[in-house]
Scaffold this motif. Structure first.
Motif, PDB file in Angstrom:
ATOM      1  N   GLY A  52       0.581  -1.391   0.116  1.00 33.49           N
ATOM      2  CA  GLY A  52      -0.001   0.039   0.036  1.00 33.49           C
ATOM      3  C   GLY A  52       0.630   1.276  -0.010  1.00 33.49           C
ATOM      4  O   GLY A  52       2.094   1.214  -0.035  1.00 33.49           O
ATOM      5  N   ASP A  53       0.094   2.626  -0.168  1.00 32.85           N
ATOM      6  CA  ASP A  53       0.713   3.683   0.515  1.00 32.85           C
ATOM      7  C   ASP A  53       2.113   3.747   1.442  1.00 32.85           C
ATOM      8  O   ASP A  53       2.452   4.562   1.390  1.00 32.85           O
ATOM      9  N   LEU A  54       1.224   3.258   2.497  1.00 35.32           N
ATOM     10  CA  LEU A  54       2.349   3.378   3.859  1.00 35.32           C
ATOM     11  C   LEU A  54       3.837   2.813   3.380  1.00 35.32           C
ATOM     12  O   LEU A  54       4.184   3.870   3.813  1.00 35.32           O
ATOM     13  N   LYS A  55       3.536   1.901   2.958  1.00 37.00           N
ATOM     14  CA  LYS A  55       5.177   1.658   2.510  1.00 37.00           C
ATOM     15  C   LYS A  55       5.694   2.727   1.664  1.00 37.00           C
ATOM     16  O   LYS A  55       6.989   3.222   1.587  1.00 37.00           O
ATOM     17  N   ILE A  56       5.653   3.242   0.595  1.00 34.84           N
ATOM     18  CA  ILE A  56       5.826   4.545   0.134  1.00 34.84           C
ATOM     19  C   ILE A  56       5.827   5.526   0.667  1.00 34.84           C
ATOM     20  O   ILE A  56       7.007   5.910  -0.045  1.00 34.84           O
ATOM     21  N   TRP A  57       5.229   5.760   1.912  1.00 32.86           N
ATOM     22  CA  TRP A  57       5.985   6.967   2.538  1.00 32.86           C
ATOM     23  C   TRP A  57       6.486   6.740   3.167  1.00 32.86           C
ATOM     24  O   TRP A  57       7.600   7.849   3.545  1.00 32.86           O
ATOM     25  N   ILE A  58       6.934   5.298   3.840  1.00 30.00           N
ATOM     26  CA  ILE A  58       7.914   4.961   4.976  1.00 30.00           C
ATOM     27  C   ILE A  58       8.839   5.379   4.142  1.00 30.00           C
ATOM     28  O   ILE A  58      10.011   5.813   4.827  1.00 30.00           O
ATOM     29  N   GLN A  59       9.265   4.943   2.906  1.00 28.11           N
ATOM     30  CA  GLN A  59      10.769   4.573   1.917  1.00 28.11           C
ATOM     31  C   GLN A  59      11.055   6.206   1.493  1.00 28.11           C
ATOM     32  O   GLN A  59      12.600   6.736   1.337  1.00 28.11           O
ATOM     33  N   GLY A  60       9.985   6.870   1.380  1.00 26.02           N
ATOM     34  CA  GLY A  60      10.531   8.462   1.061  1.00 26.02           C
ATOM     35  C   GLY A  60      10.763   9.444   2.060  1.00 26.02           C
ATOM     36  O   GLY A  60      11.319  10.285   2.335  1.00 26.02           O
ATOM     37  N   HIS A  61      10.439   8.618   3.330  1.00 29.81           N
ATOM     38  CA  HIS A  61      10.798   9.871   4.765  1.00 29.81           C
ATOM     39  C   HIS A  61      11.201   9.088   5.923  1.00 29.81           C
ATOM     40  O   HIS A  61      11.975   9.599   6.405  1.00 29.81           O
ATOM     41  N   PHE A  62      11.853   8.152   5.199  1.00 29.63           N
ATOM     42  CA  PHE A  62      12.832   7.412   6.884  1.00 29.63           C
ATOM     43  C   PHE A  62      13.915   6.375   5.829  1.00 29.63           C
ATOM     44  O   PHE A  62      13.431   5.525   5.415  1.00 29.63           O
ATOM     45  N   GLU A  63      14.891   7.013   5.565  1.00 33.83           N
ATOM     46  CA  GLU A  63      16.129   6.942   4.989  1.00 33.83           C
ATOM     47  C   GLU A  63      16.878   5.769   6.046  1.00 33.83           C
ATOM     48  O   GLU A  63      16.618   5.723   7.150  1.00 33.83           O
ATOM     49  N   LYS A  64      17.514   4.835   5.551  1.00 35.84           N
ATOM     50  CA  LYS A  64      17.719   3.311   6.235  1.00 35.84           C
ATOM     51  C   LYS A  64      18.725   4.645   7.213  1.00 35.84           C
ATOM     52  O   LYS A  64      18.984   3.369   8.208  1.00 35.84           O
ATOM     53  N   ASN A  65      19.736   5.554   6.828  1.00 31.30           N
ATOM     54  CA  ASN A  65      20.154   6.239   7.815  1.00 31.30           C
ATOM     55  C   ASN A  65      19.683   6.556   8.801  1.00 31.30           C
ATOM     56  O   ASN A  65      20.694   7.048   9.902  1.00 31.30           O
ATOM     57  N   GLU A  66      18.703   6.912   9.108  1.00 26.37           N
ATOM     58  CA  GLU A  66      17.422   8.034  10.033  1.00 26.37           C
ATOM     59  C   GLU A  66      16.492   6.605  10.686  1.00 26.37           C
ATOM     60  O   GLU A  66      16.711   6.974  12.241  1.00 26.37           O
ATOM     61  N   LEU A  67      17.268   5.314  10.620  1.00 30.78           N
ATOM     62  CA  LEU A  67      16.928   4.623  11.288  1.00 30.78           C
ATOM     63  C   LEU A  67      17.863   3.714  12.984  1.00 30.78           C
ATOM     64  O   LEU A  67      18.629   4.101  12.425  1.00 30.78           O
ATOM     65  N   ILE A  68      17.235   4.145  13.539  1.00 25.40           N
ATOM     66  CA  ILE A  68      17.807   3.438  14.934  1.00 25.40           C
ATOM     67  C   ILE A  68      18.093   1.623  14.909  1.00 25.40           C
ATOM     68  O   ILE A  68      17.476   0.785  14.803  1.00 25.40           O
ATOM     69  N   ASP A  69      19.021   1.391  14.769  1.00 20.33           N
ATOM     70  CA  ASP A  69      20.152  -0.119  14.547  1.00 20.33           C
ATOM     71  C   ASP A  69      20.115  -0.329  16.105  1.00 20.33           C
ATOM     72  O   ASP A  69      20.113   0.411  17.695  1.00 20.33           O
ATOM     73  N   GLU A  70      19.242  -1.435  16.525  1.00 17.64           N
ATOM     74  CA  GLU A  70      19.241  -3.180  17.112  1.00 17.64           C
ATOM     75  C   GLU A  70      20.452  -2.768  18.328  1.00 17.64           C
ATOM     76  O   GLU A  70      20.544  -3.227  19.577  1.00 17.64           O
ATOM     77  N   PHE A  71      22.113  -2.761  17.272  1.00 20.58           N
ATOM     78  CA  PHE A  71      23.499  -2.467  18.252  1.00 20.58           C
ATOM     79  C   PHE A  71      23.508  -1.414  19.128  1.00 20.58           C
ATOM     80  O   PHE A  71      23.882  -2.133  20.310  1.00 20.58           O
ATOM     81  N   ILE A  72      22.234  -1.125  19.487  1.00 22.70           N
ATOM     82  CA  ILE A  72      22.739  -0.069  20.218  1.00 22.70           C
ATOM     83  C   ILE A  72      21.773  -0.092  21.661  1.00 22.70           C
ATOM     84  O   ILE A  72      22.234   0.230  22.776  1.00 22.70           O
TER      85      ILE A  72
END
Length: 168
Positions: A52-72
């Motif tokens: 759905g469109d939510l997937k596209i919205w997420i891809q457009g607004h949350f770049e991989k480098n903005e995500l919180i990494d589990e290792f912390i």
């Protein structure tokens, strides 16, 4: 500064039911421009499987480098896992539903434990295991209950809007 960790169900409910982007575009714009909302890698991956469109919205607004990494939050994740298995609230079947490292919910709580400025935003209801039962629950743990037992704040999206004095 408060940081809001978005659970996938809060985004899915908001997008599909509560605040459709075609009607409430200002809500979605505010989520991005406020710079207070974050998603984990696990939430991102969960939403990439959502059609759905939510997937596209997420891809457009949350770049991989903005995500919180589990290792912390690996140490905190271990504490959540220990709570699930040793608290006596859940059977092995119940706690086991959360002990797969790809499961999003325990990671959200671990991040909240790691950073006390984090608030988990979810639409889950707090369903406490029955403390009067002689048997442990086989049901899946819920974020609000486990978070409260680990001193992590949880809010519904509309509570966030109110606390942040959002105006749309």
């Amino acid at each position: 500064m408060t940081k809001y960790l978005l659970d996938s169900n809060a985004l899915i409910d908001a997008y599909d039911k509560l605040y459709p982007i075609g009607v409430f575009g200002s809500v979605w714009e505010w989520l991005i421009t406020s710079k207070k909302f974050f998603i984990t890698k696990q939430v991102y991956e969960e939403l990439m499987a959502y059609d759905g469109d939510l997937k596209i919205w997420i891809q457009g607004h949350f770049e991989k480098n903005e995500l919180i990494d589990e290792f912390i939050a690996v140490q905190e994740y271990a504490l959540v896992a220990d709570f699930l298995t040793s608290s006596g609230y859940w059977s092995e079947a119940g706690s086991g539903l959360w002990l797969n490292t790809s499961k999003t919910d325990p990671w959200l709580i671990a991040y909240g434990m790691h950073d006390s400025d984090c608030v988990i935003v979810t639409h889950e209801n707090s369903s406490n295991p029955n403390p009067n039962s002689n048997s442990n629950s086989r049901k899946e743990p819920k974020i609000p209950f486990v978070a409260s037992k680990n001193n992590v704040q949880v809010q519904h999206l509309w509570e966030v809007f109110s606390n942040e004095n959002a105006v749309f």
